[in-house]
Design a protein around this motif. Structure first.
Motif, PDB file in Angstrom:
ATOM      1  N   ASN A 179      30.844 -23.567  19.829  1.00 20.44           N
ATOM      2  CA  ASN A 179      29.922 -23.271  18.733  1.00 20.44           C
ATOM      3  C   ASN A 179      28.516 -23.142  19.307  1.00 20.44           C
ATOM      4  OD1 ASN A 179      31.902 -23.306  16.667  1.00 20.44           O
ATOM      5  ND2 ASN A 179      31.866 -25.533  16.679  1.00 20.44           N
ATOM      6  N   ASP A 180      28.228 -21.977  19.800  1.00 17.28           N
ATOM      7  CA  ASP A 180      26.971 -21.722  20.496  1.00 17.28           C
ATOM      8  C   ASP A 180      26.465 -20.351  20.063  1.00 17.28           C
ATOM      9  OD1 ASP A 180      24.849 -22.104  22.189  1.00 17.28           O
ATOM     10  OD2 ASP A 180      26.058 -22.456  23.976  1.00 17.28           O
ATOM     11  N   PHE A 181      25.400 -19.892  20.676  1.00 19.00           N
ATOM     12  CA  PHE A 181      24.886 -18.553  20.373  1.00 19.00           C
ATOM     13  C   PHE A 181      24.267 -17.962  21.633  1.00 19.00           C
ATOM     14  CE2 PHE A 181      21.475 -21.526  19.456  1.00 19.00           C
ATOM     15  CZ  PHE A 181      20.345 -20.933  20.009  1.00 19.00           C
ATOM     16  N   PHE A 182      24.089 -16.665  21.598  1.00 19.72           N
ATOM     17  CA  PHE A 182      23.478 -15.941  22.710  1.00 19.72           C
ATOM     18  C   PHE A 182      22.778 -14.718  22.152  1.00 19.72           C
ATOM     19  CE2 PHE A 182      27.627 -14.105  22.109  1.00 19.72           C
ATOM     20  CZ  PHE A 182      27.475 -12.759  22.349  1.00 19.72           C
ATOM     21  N   TYR A 183      22.073 -13.998  23.011  1.00 25.62           N
ATOM     22  CA  TYR A 183      21.319 -12.816  22.596  1.00 25.62           C
ATOM     23  C   TYR A 183      21.752 -11.596  23.404  1.00 25.62           C
ATOM     24  CZ  TYR A 183      18.031 -16.225  20.588  1.00 25.62           C
ATOM     25  OH  TYR A 183      17.450 -17.250  19.888  1.00 25.62           O
ATOM     26  N   ILE A 184      21.639 -10.433  22.768  1.00 22.60           N
ATOM     27  CA  ILE A 184      21.794  -9.149  23.442  1.00 22.60           C
ATOM     28  C   ILE A 184      20.478  -8.404  23.304  1.00 22.60           C
ATOM     29  CG2 ILE A 184      23.147  -7.038  23.658  1.00 22.60           C
ATOM     30  CD1 ILE A 184      25.337  -8.366  22.003  1.00 22.60           C
ATOM     31  N   GLY A 185      19.971  -7.884  24.409  1.00 23.78           N
ATOM     32  CA  GLY A 185      18.713  -7.150  24.370  1.00 23.78           C
ATOM     33  C   GLY A 185      18.887  -5.707  24.824  1.00 23.78           C
ATOM     34  N   PHE A 186      18.353  -4.770  24.034  1.00 32.46           N
ATOM     35  CA  PHE A 186      18.365  -3.344  24.366  1.00 32.46           C
ATOM     36  C   PHE A 186      16.920  -2.945  24.688  1.00 32.46           C
ATOM     37  CE2 PHE A 186      21.717  -4.371  21.469  1.00 32.46           C
ATOM     38  CZ  PHE A 186      22.812  -3.633  21.870  1.00 32.46           C
ATOM     39  N   HIS A 187      16.695  -2.348  25.869  1.00 31.56           N
ATOM     40  CA  HIS A 187      15.333  -2.097  26.321  1.00 31.56           C
ATOM     41  C   HIS A 187      15.149  -0.653  26.776  1.00 31.56           C
ATOM     42  CE1 HIS A 187      15.097  -6.454  26.268  1.00 31.56           C
ATOM     43  NE2 HIS A 187      16.128  -6.509  27.099  1.00 31.56           N
ATOM     44  N   ALA A 188      14.182   0.022  26.179  1.00 31.23           N
ATOM     45  CA  ALA A 188      13.819   1.378  26.597  1.00 31.23           C
ATOM     46  C   ALA A 188      12.802   1.269  27.729  1.00 31.23           C
ATOM     47  CB  ALA A 188      13.235   2.156  25.424  1.00 31.23           C
ATOM     48  N   ARG A 189      13.101   1.883  28.870  1.00 29.99           N
ATOM     49  CA  ARG A 189      12.218   1.820  30.042  1.00 29.99           C
ATOM     50  C   ARG A 189      11.482   3.120  30.270  1.00 29.99           C
ATOM     51  NH1 ARG A 189      12.271  -3.595  30.145  1.00 29.99           N
ATOM     52  NH2 ARG A 189      14.266  -4.497  30.839  1.00 29.99           N
ATOM     53  N   ASN A 190      11.403   3.966  29.247  1.00 31.31           N
ATOM     54  CA  ASN A 190      10.722   5.241  29.395  1.00 31.31           C
ATOM     55  C   ASN A 190      10.124   5.623  28.049  1.00 31.31           C
ATOM     56  OD1 ASN A 190       9.771   7.638  30.331  1.00 31.31           O
ATOM     57  ND2 ASN A 190      11.745   8.456  31.021  1.00 31.31           N
ATOM     58  N   THR A 191       9.120   6.483  28.056  1.00 36.39           N
ATOM     59  CA  THR A 191       8.451   6.900  26.824  1.00 36.39           C
ATOM     60  C   THR A 191       9.189   8.063  26.181  1.00 36.39           C
ATOM     61  OG1 THR A 191       7.008   8.294  28.153  1.00 36.39           O
ATOM     62  CG2 THR A 191       6.183   6.108  27.563  1.00 36.39           C
TER      63      THR A 191
END
Length: 225
Positions: A179-191
């Motif tokens: 019973n835990d949690f975590f994160y997912i991150g989506f990152h744009a590295r360009n304009t």
């Protein structure tokens, strides 16, 4: 009533457009409408059934938010599972309702409401669906960036796992507690506007920590406290 001042204030705050489409929130100065723009303001999802695949198909960057974070809360329902997780010293059995005989074996008849006590030193069997939680196992998290097929987009998009302490996890696999949690991150590295195609498989493995090899132990989510 003169509402000019209020209109000007709203224009300065939100921009002159009332368009709140995700792809134009930055240009219309309406980033306050963004879902999950930072790891402190993530979008929340819950998972109680394993294994379960989270599918993400969207885009980030340019006139929208450059980051998108999801907080995945895992709270297992012990009465339900989509696969068999073996206990130590036991193997999963497949019970077929078809009336057929295999080589050297005969079909058995299951009488669930009879012989509820010990008969000839044999204990009655108990059938249940779900998972065995007594040993306090670890759940696997597998992040799979399927990509879009366009190398000019895929090379500028990063997808990462983060621990419950909001620390970046260096691998695409992670083990967390029940019973835990975590994160997912989506990152744009360009304009530019970058599309993504990502799956996250929660709970494909459910194992004891001491059963992991030295190489596998590196995937356990680190906790600061």
């Amino acid at each position: 009533m003169d509402v000019t001042a209020e209109i000007l204030r709203n224009t300065m705050l939100y921009g002159s457009s009332d368009n709140t489409a995700p792809a134009g929130l930055s240009s219309s100065r309406s980033l306050n409408y963004v879902n999950g723009p930072s790891i402190t303001r993530p979008e929340n999802v819950s998972v109680s059934y394993i294994p379960f695949t989270l599918k993400y198909r969207d885009s980030v960057g340019l006139f929208g938010a450059e980051n998108y974070f999801v907080k995945v809360n895992v709270k297992l329902d012990p009465t339900a599972a989509g696969k068999c997780f073996e206990e130590e010293g036991w193997e999963c059995a497949v019970i077929s309702k078809r009336n057929e005989e295999d080589t050297g074996w005969e079909s058995a008849e299951l009488l669930l409401n009879e012989d509820l006590t010990v008969v000839n030193t044999y204990l009655p069997a108990r059938f249940r669906m779900g998972i065995y939680r007594k040993f306090g196992g670890l759940l696997s998290i597998d992040l799979n960036n399927l990509k879009t097929g366009n190398k000019y987009i895929d090379s500028w998009l990063d997808v990462r796992l983060y621990t419950a302490d909001r620390e970046e996890h260096p691998y695409d696999r992670m083990y967390i507690r029940e019973n835990d949690f975590f994160y997912i991150g989506f990152h744009a590295r360009n304009t530019r506007r970058l599309s993504y195609n990502v799956d996250c498989l929660v709970g494909d493995m459910y194992v004891k920590e001491e059963k992991l090899t030295d190489d596998e132990r590196r995937y356990i989510a680190r906790r600061i406290s």
